[in-house]
Enzyme design. Structure first.
Site: not given
Ligand code: 5GP
Ligand code: ZN
Length: 137
Positions: A99, A101
């Site tokens: 993903h 951001h």
């Molecule tokens: P990472 O920490 O892996 O870079 O980003 C993962 C992102 O996914 C986090 O910012 C978190 O808030 C988001 N996230 C985790 N679970 C969910 C979910 O069930 N729905 C949505 N919309 N975002 C999620």
């Protein structure tokens, strides 16, 4: 992929506030909203992270960034944006489906750099719904 929260979101098994979708890509509001309009762009196909993708596979996702970044910037009246992908836990990755951001930035906003890598509270669904309407309306 079984047990991947983003695969479930893409399949519609877990609700999300969708911003964009095509055959290859899905974009939706991040549940925590580091800033208002914080959006995730993901490939529909499951990859653990960018380490596991070819340039062409990643390009299907990044090709959508300029259009989505401008849409969010314009509709949210943002002044700038951080675009980032965290690869592996050591870099802050917590969901292991690629993903990217999109974090809109607003003049004078504070604490964004610090909160981005911390555990953050989930945003109120009403707030997410309002932001989705603002971006798509
Ligand atoms: P990472 O920490 O892996 O870079 O980003 C993962 C992102 O996914 C986090 O910012 C978190 O808030 C988001 N996230 C985790 N679970 C969910 C979910 O069930 N729905 C949505 N919309 N975002 C999620
Ligand atoms: Zn997945």
């Amino acid at each position: 992929m079984d047990n991947c929260i983003f695969c479930k979101i893409i399949a519609g098994d877990i609700p999300s506030y969708k911003i964009y979708e095509d055959d290859d890509v899905y974009a939706f509001l991040d549940a925590t909203q580091v800033t208002k309009g914080h959006t995730l762009i993901v490939p529909k196909k499951h990859f653990r992270n960018i380490f596991e993708m070819t340039g062409d596979e990643l390009a299907t996702v990044t090709a959508k960034i300029p259009e989505l970044a401008n849409l969010i910037k314009d509709k949210m009246h943002a002044d700038g944006m951080n675009i980032m992908s965290n690869l592996e836990a050591a870099a802050g990755q917590s969901v292991f489906h690629t993903h990217i951001h999109l974090v809109p930035r607003y003049k004078g906003d504070t604490g964004v750099e610090e909160t981005f890598f911390r555990e953050k509270p989930m945003a109120d669904p009403a707030l997410l719904e309002g932001i989705q309407k603002e971006i798509l309306g």
